[in-house]
Design a protein around this motif. Sequence first.
Motif, mmCIF file in Angstrom:
data_model
loop_
_atom_site.group_PDB
_atom_site.id
_atom_site.type_symbol
_atom_site.label_atom_id
_atom_site.label_comp_id
_atom_site.label_asym_id
_atom_site.label_seq_id
_atom_site.Cartn_x
_atom_site.Cartn_y
_atom_site.Cartn_z
ATOM 1 N N UNK A 76 -24.590 -46.426 -48.965
ATOM 2 C CA UNK A 76 -23.739 -47.683 -49.423
ATOM 3 C C UNK A 76 -24.420 -49.197 -49.012
ATOM 4 N N UNK A 77 -25.123 -49.237 -48.189
ATOM 5 C CA UNK A 77 -25.548 -50.603 -47.851
ATOM 6 C C UNK A 77 -26.838 -50.897 -48.732
ATOM 7 N N UNK A 78 -27.960 -49.939 -48.820
ATOM 8 C CA UNK A 78 -28.816 -50.183 -49.586
ATOM 9 C C UNK A 78 -28.465 -50.416 -51.309
ATOM 10 N N UNK A 79 -27.488 -49.449 -51.693
ATOM 11 C CA UNK A 79 -26.846 -49.441 -52.906
ATOM 12 C C UNK A 79 -26.168 -50.852 -53.396
ATOM 13 N N UNK A 80 -25.609 -51.330 -52.167
ATOM 14 C CA UNK A 80 -24.912 -52.458 -52.475
ATOM 15 C C UNK A 80 -25.763 -53.600 -52.489
ATOM 16 N N UNK A 81 -26.913 -53.662 -51.870
ATOM 17 C CA UNK A 81 -28.000 -54.705 -51.976
ATOM 18 C C UNK A 81 -28.653 -54.867 -53.258
ATOM 19 N N UNK A 82 -28.839 -53.560 -53.721
ATOM 20 C CA UNK A 82 -29.518 -53.418 -55.087
ATOM 21 C C UNK A 82 -28.588 -54.103 -56.063
ATOM 22 N N UNK A 83 -27.415 -53.642 -56.202
ATOM 23 C CA UNK A 83 -26.342 -54.021 -57.277
ATOM 24 C C UNK A 83 -26.320 -55.492 -56.975
ATOM 25 N N UNK A 122 -30.506 -63.597 -51.343
ATOM 26 C CA UNK A 122 -29.112 -63.703 -51.118
ATOM 27 C C UNK A 122 -28.267 -62.307 -50.960
ATOM 28 N N UNK A 123 -28.575 -61.249 -51.737
ATOM 29 C CA UNK A 123 -28.175 -59.931 -51.447
ATOM 30 C C UNK A 123 -28.461 -59.228 -50.002
ATOM 31 N N UNK A 124 -29.824 -59.725 -49.421
ATOM 32 C CA UNK A 124 -30.312 -59.194 -48.407
ATOM 33 C C UNK A 124 -29.208 -59.860 -47.274
ATOM 34 N N UNK A 125 -29.112 -61.338 -47.380
ATOM 35 C CA UNK A 125 -28.419 -61.913 -46.195
ATOM 36 C C UNK A 125 -27.058 -61.305 -46.160
ATOM 37 N N UNK A 126 -26.378 -61.160 -47.203
ATOM 38 C CA UNK A 126 -25.050 -60.480 -47.477
ATOM 39 C C UNK A 126 -25.197 -58.979 -46.474
ATOM 40 N N UNK A 127 -26.072 -58.142 -47.128
ATOM 41 C CA UNK A 127 -26.355 -57.093 -46.560
ATOM 42 C C UNK A 127 -26.533 -57.115 -45.013
ATOM 43 N N UNK A 128 -27.180 -58.036 -44.506
ATOM 44 C CA UNK A 128 -27.801 -57.936 -43.096
ATOM 45 C C UNK A 128 -26.317 -58.422 -42.116
ATOM 46 N N UNK A 129 -25.524 -59.104 -42.750
ATOM 47 C CA UNK A 129 -24.245 -59.712 -42.155
ATOM 48 C C UNK A 129 -23.360 -58.499 -42.182
ATOM 49 N N UNK A 130 -23.315 -57.517 -43.068
ATOM 50 C CA UNK A 130 -22.584 -56.567 -43.164
ATOM 51 C C UNK A 130 -22.966 -55.447 -42.206
ATOM 52 N N UNK A 131 -23.927 -55.293 -41.998
ATOM 53 C CA UNK A 131 -24.644 -54.363 -41.013
ATOM 54 C C UNK A 131 -24.471 -54.509 -39.796
ATOM 55 N N UNK A 132 -24.492 -56.153 -39.250
ATOM 56 C CA UNK A 132 -24.293 -56.931 -38.291
ATOM 57 C C UNK A 132 -22.914 -56.672 -37.779
ATOM 58 N N UNK A 133 -22.029 -56.490 -38.642
ATOM 59 C CA UNK A 133 -20.590 -56.534 -38.362
ATOM 60 C C UNK A 133 -20.177 -55.038 -38.195
ATOM 61 N N UNK A 134 -21.128 -54.131 -38.667
ATOM 62 C CA UNK A 134 -20.766 -52.821 -38.404
ATOM 63 C C UNK A 134 -20.963 -52.253 -36.771
#
Length: 270
Positions: A76-83, A122-134
């Motif tokens: 989910x996280x890698x696919x979301x970052x790619x999209x 920008x996508x990596x920033x959003x993904x990192x924030x999501x993973x930290x929230x997990x």
Amino acid sequence: MTTAVDPYAQLRPTSPARFLYALNPLAKFVAPLPAMLALVFVRDAATPLAFAALAYLLLLIGARFTVRLAGILGLAVPLGILLIGFGLSVWTDATLVSGTGAVLQLGGWTLYAGAVQVGFATALRLGAIVVLALLPGLTTTGPDLVRSMVQQLRVPYRIGYTALAAFRFVPRFGHELDIIRQAHRVRGSHGGRGPFAAIARWSGYIVPLLAGGIRHAERVALAMDSRAFGAYPDRTERHLVPWRARDTVFVALFWLVTVALSLLLAPWGG
């Protein structure tokens, strides 16, 4: 003081190494907060990658490895970052990055390397924030979070436990909706296909679902009144969620790592 086992705390460590479950919920929320705020302002790709790697490491070590965790972290996280990265790359103003090399050309449209860099950063920033929230999201139960807010933050228990009771309505509605659907199938009233059939089918779900929700709300209200909920300014807690020394150590170490990574990697405001 001996406390009873919490019947609602479904998340429990399978070994002492799964340390995230034993931490206070507030510690898991407070620890990554500075890193999440820092990721809002950085513009490079190395900093979010470092924080995402740190969050991945903590989850893989400190959380119970399940199919759900594997699906989130591995798919989910890698696919979301790619999209998101590709979408932001396409929407980046080409005039701002026209000085960089071309990555893709389709007719008169050109995708520049600068746009790809901006989009995926920008996508990596959003993904990192999501993973930290997990970190708290996957290892914390709702009741424990409310108890820690009431016990450590002094949030009025009337607000905390009322919000928790309302939050528990969501899975309750899902269960009742499933029962209503099964009842409609048994009666053969599931309807046909098409948008009008779908509207008619969902209109048949609304009334019994609302009726069941009202009945459940009345039962919850009567149960809370029978236990004198809200009658006193303080409430005796059956299950304690204390703040221990390990919580302080976890927060302090996480903040130190956050400062170190930010100073070493982040070109602020670049």
